[in-house]
Design an enzyme around this catalytic site. Structure first.
Site, short mmCIF file in Angstrom:
data_model
loop_
_atom_site.label_atom_id
_atom_site.label_comp_id
_atom_site.label_asym_id
_atom_site.label_seq_id
_atom_site.Cartn_x
_atom_site.Cartn_y
_atom_site.Cartn_z
N HIS A 204 3.75 35.19 -47.22
CA HIS A 204 4.20 35.16 -45.75
C HIS A 204 5.78 35.78 -45.39
O HIS A 204 6.15 35.76 -44.54
CB HIS A 204 4.29 33.72 -45.53
CG HIS A 204 5.36 32.90 -46.01
ND1 HIS A 204 5.72 32.81 -47.09
CD2 HIS A 204 6.69 32.28 -45.13
CE1 HIS A 204 6.74 32.16 -47.42
NE2 HIS A 204 7.42 31.91 -46.32
N1 UDP Z 1 2.34 24.84 -48.40
C1 UDP Z 1 1.35 24.04 -47.72
N2 UDP Z 1 0.16 24.61 -47.32
C2 UDP Z 1 0.05 26.02 -47.38
C3 UDP Z 1 1.11 26.84 -47.99
C4 UDP Z 1 2.15 26.16 -48.49
O1 UDP Z 1 1.54 22.67 -47.71
O2 UDP Z 1 -1.01 26.37 -46.91
C5 UDP Z 1 3.65 24.17 -48.71
C6 UDP Z 1 3.89 24.50 -50.14
O3 UDP Z 1 3.16 23.52 -51.14
C7 UDP Z 1 5.45 24.39 -50.26
C8 UDP Z 1 5.79 24.79 -48.80
O4 UDP Z 1 4.71 24.56 -47.92
O5 UDP Z 1 5.90 23.02 -50.39
C9 UDP Z 1 6.58 26.18 -48.93
O6 UDP Z 1 6.55 26.60 -47.59
P1 UDP Z 1 6.61 28.34 -47.54
O7 UDP Z 1 5.84 29.07 -48.47
O8 UDP Z 1 6.00 28.22 -45.82
O9 UDP Z 1 8.22 28.56 -47.39
P2 UDP Z 1 9.35 28.78 -48.14
O10 UDP Z 1 9.17 27.58 -49.33
O11 UDP Z 1 8.97 30.06 -48.89
O12 UDP Z 1 10.67 28.47 -47.38
#
Ligand code: UDP
Length: 361
Positions: A204
């Site tokens: 993403h």
């Molecule tokens: N996550 C979730 N469902 C999904 C994808 C990710 O619950 O379909 C959770 C994942 O376990 C983690 C968080 O969302 O705790 C991560 O978010 P994201 O990847 O959107 O953002 P980043 O961590 O890169 O800022």
């Protein structure tokens, strides 16, 4: 002591969940302001429900705009809310436009800012997240750093006052749901997956989705892996939208599904043979659950996991390079997590709440 917590995006709901509980436990009054950056049921509501987070006191409904417009409108909305509510402190999380807007709105009103996940750096200013986190850190009076590397990054930028190495609230969140995920999630049977018999992938980051060549490389390499082993891809709405507009088809074998709630996600992570991701949070969760990880980026903020070999970087520069990293990682043994060494003891939220409560006296 009255706190306004500004959240807006999926990872922020997850990070805020243990901290909200800990604040309530020490009697600090918290009002949640949801900017609306992520607004639909699967990206927002499910996390409030599953993690039992109090309903937002305010919802600005600002999402789906370019960075400048979104941050600008958020600034205006948050400022108005802060003028009316007059909290003692504004709590922000991570590195999104909601983090930036919350921090800026507060500091301009002389309200102190506390930043959870302070000090993370990719040293890549092309990432919107890097800009957001740097600015947030420099206007915060309390900097809650998750790791030793984060404390060191802050020190190099001259930020020493108000820095607390508290551990990673995402580890707290993972512990919060570990048992209920196992007991309540039916995701494996719903998708017909066998524990240890599939790969979990997420994509993403703007640097991957907003660059057609990189996105094609990632999807192409995941498609090749999916010929060997089932591969589940919970698709972020942004990624789905861009793939559709590019006419980029999901290769056969990839199970592209809607984003899942946290219980299902933790279950999918725990039982995966390998995780491939460009997410910050998912990289660490792979380690918490002892699952090898390939990070589909040039660099990471969570450098310690690359240093110990639990995570490997695969820059999406060619299908062959990403494919090679994925297949190599598939054969590596599961890492034996030593989470405490890097990310604290699962009580980061309690420490944050304690420090905030002490400021009241
Ligand atoms: N996550 C979730 N469902 C999904 C994808 C990710 O619950 O379909 C959770 C994942 O376990 C983690 C968080 O969302 O705790 C991560 O978010 P994201 O990847 O959107 O953002 P980043 O961590 O890169 O800022």
């Amino acid at each position: 002591m009255k706190i306004t917590t500004v959240v807006g995006a999926r990872p922020q709901f997850i990070k805020a969940a243990p901290v909200s509980r800990a604040l309530a436990a020490v009697g600090v009054a918290e009002a949640i302001l949801h900017t609306g950056q992520h607004f639909d049921a699967g990206m927002s509501d499910v996390f409030f429900r599953e993690l039992e987070i109090a309903a937002p006191a305010r919802h600005l409904g600002i999402g789906g705009l370019p960075h400048g417009a979104m941050t600008g409108r958020m600034l205006e909305g948050i400022e108005q809310a802060l003028l009316e509510d007059r909290p003692d402190c504004v709590l922000v999380y991570g590195d999104t436009d909601s983090t930036l807007a919350g921090a800026l709105a507060a500091v301009k009103l002389n309200i102190s800012v506390a930043h959870v996940e302070a000090g993370l750096r990719s040293f890549n200013l092309a990432m919107p997240e890097e800009v957001n986190r740097r600015v947030a850190d420099h206007v915060s009076s309390l900097l809650f750093a998750p790791t030793e590397a984060a404390v060191e990054n802050l020190r190099r930028e001259g930020l020493m006052d108000g820095v607390h190495r508290v551990g990673d609230v995402m580890y707290d969140a993972a512990l919060l749901v570990a048992n209920s995920a196992r007991a309540r999630s039916t995701v494996l049977s719903r998708l017909g997956l066998r524990a240890g018999g599939y790969v979990l992938a997420t994509v993403h980051r703007a640097e991957n989705t907003d660059n057609a060549a990189r996105l094609r490389i990632i999807i192409g390499a995941l498609g090749e892996l999916a010929r060997e082993i089932p591969l589940v891809l919970p698709l972020h709405p942004r990624t789905r939208k861009i793939m559709t507009s590019l006419g980029l088809a999901i290769p056969p074998g990839i199970r592209a599904i809607e984003p899942v709630g946290f219980l299902d996600m933790v279950m999918l992570e725990q039982s995966a043979r390998l995780i491939a991701t460009d997410s910050g949070g998912v990289q660490k969760e792979a380690y918490f659950h002892g699952v090898p990880c390939v990070t589909l980026r040039e660099e990471t903020e969570w450098v310690e996991l690359v240093e110990i070999g639990a995570n490997r970087l695969a820059a999406p520069v060619s299908v062959a390079a990403v494919r090679a990293a994925l297949f190599a990682a598939l054969e590596t043994p599961r890492p034996q997590p030593e989470v405490h060494r890097f990310y604290g003891d699962g009580h980061a939220a309690g420490r944050i709440a304690g420090i905030l409560a002490a400021r009241a006296h």
